[in-house]
Design an enzyme around this catalytic site. Structure first.
Site, PDB file in Angstrom:
ATOM      1  CB  SER A 140      10.867  11.317  -3.060  1.00  0.00           C
ATOM      2  OG  SER A 140       9.886  12.315  -3.301  1.00  0.00           O
ATOM      3  CE1 TYR A 153       8.483   9.197   1.284  1.00  0.00           C
ATOM      4  CE2 TYR A 153       8.536  11.327   0.173  1.00  0.00           C
ATOM      5  CZ  TYR A 153       8.453   9.943   0.115  1.00  0.00           C
ATOM      6  OH  TYR A 153       8.364   9.308  -1.101  1.00  0.00           O
TER       7      TYR A 153
HETATM    8  N1  LIG Z   1       3.787   7.976  -5.331  1.00  0.00           N
HETATM    9  C1  LIG Z   1       4.598   9.030  -5.364  1.00  0.00           C
HETATM   10  O1  LIG Z   1       4.184  10.161  -5.627  1.00  0.00           O
HETATM   11  C2  LIG Z   1       6.069   8.860  -5.089  1.00  0.00           C
HETATM   12  C3  LIG Z   1       6.911   9.952  -5.389  1.00  0.00           C
HETATM   13  C4  LIG Z   1       8.265   9.832  -5.127  1.00  0.00           C
HETATM   14  C5  LIG Z   1       8.775   8.662  -4.600  1.00  0.00           C
HETATM   15  N2  LIG Z   1       7.945   7.617  -4.322  1.00  0.00           N
HETATM   16  C6  LIG Z   1       8.545   6.407  -3.751  1.00  0.00           C
HETATM   17  O2  LIG Z   1       8.238   5.298  -4.583  1.00  0.00           O
HETATM   18  C7  LIG Z   1       8.142   4.114  -3.794  1.00  0.00           C
HETATM   19  C8  LIG Z   1       6.813   3.423  -4.068  1.00  0.00           C
HETATM   20  O3  LIG Z   1       5.765   4.304  -3.695  1.00  0.00           O
HETATM   21  P1  LIG Z   1       4.232   4.059  -4.084  1.00  0.00           P
HETATM   22  O4  LIG Z   1       3.665   5.384  -4.342  1.00  0.00           O
HETATM   23  O5  LIG Z   1       4.111   2.992  -5.109  1.00  0.00           O
HETATM   24  O6  LIG Z   1       3.678   3.545  -2.657  1.00  0.00           O
HETATM   25  P2  LIG Z   1       2.364   2.670  -2.313  1.00  0.00           P
HETATM   26  O7  LIG Z   1       1.404   2.683  -3.436  1.00  0.00           O
HETATM   27  O8  LIG Z   1       1.929   3.137  -0.974  1.00  0.00           O
HETATM   28  O9  LIG Z   1       2.959   1.180  -2.178  1.00  0.00           O
HETATM   29  C9  LIG Z   1       3.873   0.910  -1.155  1.00  0.00           C
HETATM   30  C10 LIG Z   1       4.401  -0.506  -1.300  1.00  0.00           C
HETATM   31  O10 LIG Z   1       5.351  -0.715  -0.238  1.00  0.00           O
HETATM   32  C11 LIG Z   1       4.993  -1.897   0.459  1.00  0.00           C
HETATM   33  N3  LIG Z   1       5.344  -1.829   1.883  1.00  0.00           N
HETATM   34  C12 LIG Z   1       4.872  -0.957   2.808  1.00  0.00           C
HETATM   35  N4  LIG Z   1       5.404  -1.245   4.007  1.00  0.00           N
HETATM   36  C13 LIG Z   1       6.227  -2.320   3.827  1.00  0.00           C
HETATM   37  C14 LIG Z   1       7.052  -3.084   4.690  1.00  0.00           C
HETATM   38  N5  LIG Z   1       7.154  -2.805   5.998  1.00  0.00           N
HETATM   39  N6  LIG Z   1       7.740  -4.134   4.159  1.00  0.00           N
HETATM   40  C15 LIG Z   1       7.640  -4.436   2.837  1.00  0.00           C
HETATM   41  N7  LIG Z   1       6.875  -3.728   1.973  1.00  0.00           N
HETATM   42  C16 LIG Z   1       6.173  -2.686   2.472  1.00  0.00           C
HETATM   43  C17 LIG Z   1       3.492  -2.039   0.273  1.00  0.00           C
HETATM   44  O11 LIG Z   1       3.168  -3.417   0.426  1.00  0.00           O
HETATM   45  P3  LIG Z   1       2.000  -3.933   1.439  1.00  0.00           P
HETATM   46  O12 LIG Z   1       0.726  -3.284   1.029  1.00  0.00           O
HETATM   47  O13 LIG Z   1       2.017  -5.411   1.242  1.00  0.00           O
HETATM   48  O14 LIG Z   1       2.448  -3.546   2.812  1.00  0.00           O
HETATM   49  C18 LIG Z   1       3.321  -1.556  -1.171  1.00  0.00           C
HETATM   50  O15 LIG Z   1       3.576  -2.603  -2.073  1.00  0.00           O
HETATM   51  C19 LIG Z   1       8.324   4.554  -2.337  1.00  0.00           C
HETATM   52  O16 LIG Z   1       9.663   4.367  -1.938  1.00  0.00           O
HETATM   53  C20 LIG Z   1       7.991   6.032  -2.381  1.00  0.00           C
HETATM   54  O17 LIG Z   1       8.608   6.754  -1.348  1.00  0.00           O
HETATM   55  C21 LIG Z   1       6.597   7.698  -4.570  1.00  0.00           C
END
Ligand SMILES: NC(=O)c1ccc[n+]([C@@H]2O[C@H](COP(=O)([O-])OP(=O)(O)OC[C@H]3O[C@@H](n4cnc5c(N)ncnc54)[C@H](OP(=O)(O)O)[C@@H]3O)[C@@H](O)[C@H]2O)c1
Length: 245
Positions: A140, A153
């Protein structure tokens, strides 16, 4: 890599960025393991979309907070879809609090899912990925923002960047590249939870483009890193954040 179809594991692919990475890698020709933990319907919907577009995919439940899940996810992906050549460590969670209020449970949950799970999955990948294999980790851009409240985080993601550099050196001799994408803010559940419209508008202005990133912005970068065209790029962190830092 040969022309034979190989598979890609995308962790946390039921929603958000991971779901789009799964769709994109399927469009690129991979059979995709759509990993989820608690959203079976959403994971199945991603699989159905991929199949409707002519691709191959399978929804695979594995709670990556469980240390046994990494091996079982690889075993299931190989059994259902064939040899795995790409691992995308995308599953993650973000819980914000000042360090003084960061409780053990919140700290351990983030370190477990965001850092320990990718390490365990890289351990499996090291034993299974072929020459030409790819590992892509999600970091991130907050690693470089040093914003109050993001301590646990950002620390988990700084760890992801460290292991990306180290795994690249360890796995290079096997012909496997390891890179990370460090997105800026992307309008998913993880980012939007608990933020006011005003705060979201303020955060948009961090980028000179004046908008949030989209899952497509991130999936396009992953698609490149998963492709043969990225063969000479390893140990790199790509800050996909619209010039925010
Ligand atoms: N969104 C942002 O602004 C942002 C910015 C920088 C980096 N990121 C990174 O990008 C990645 C994806 O983020 P996102 O924004 O798409 O998050 P999100 O919309 O909250 O989705 C999270 C995903 O992770 C899965 N997950 C959660 N707990 C889990 C577990 N214990 N085992 C397996 N899967 C699990 C969830 O599946 P279930 O619902 O089935 O649990 C969901 O598919 C993350 O690593 C995040 O840190 C995001």
């Amino acid at each position: 890599m040969s022309d034979q179809q190989t598979s890609a594991i995308v962790t946390g692919a039921s929603r958000g960025i991971g779901a789009q990475i799964a769709r994109q890698l399927a469009a690129d020709g991979f059979a995709v393991a759509v990993n989820y933990s608690s959203s079976p319907e959403q994971a199945q919907a991603v699989v159905s979309e991929i199949e409707a577009a002519g691709g191959r995919a399978a929804a695979i439940k594995a709670d990556l907070a469980d240390p046994a899940a990494a091996r079982s996810l690889f075993d299931q992906a190989e059994a259902l879809l064939g040899p795995v050549s790409v691992l995308v460590n995308n599953a993650g969670m973000m819980k914000l609090a000042p360090l003084a209020q960061t409780g053990d449970e919140m700290l351990e949950a983030q370190l477990d899912l965001n850092l320990a799970a990718p390490i365990r999955l890289i351990r499996e990948a090291a034993a299974r990925l072929p020459q030409g294999g790819r590992i892509i980790n999600l970091s991130s851009s907050v690693v470089g923002f040093y914003q109050p409240g993001y301590g646990a985080y950002a620390a988990s993601k700084a760890g992801v960047e460290a292991i990306t550099h180290i795994a690249a050196k360890e796995l290079g001799p096997k012909g496997v590249t390891v890179n990370a994408i460090a997105p800026g803010p992307v309008g998913t559940d993880l980012f939007l939870e608990g933020k006011s419209t005003e705060l979201v508008e303020q955060i948009k202005r961090l980028s000179p483009f004046g908008r949030l990133g989209t899952p497509e912005d991130i999936a396009n970068a992953v698609s490149f890193l998963a492709s043969p065209q990225s063969a000479w790029i390893s140990g790199q962190i790509i800050r996909a954040n619209g010039g925010a830092i």
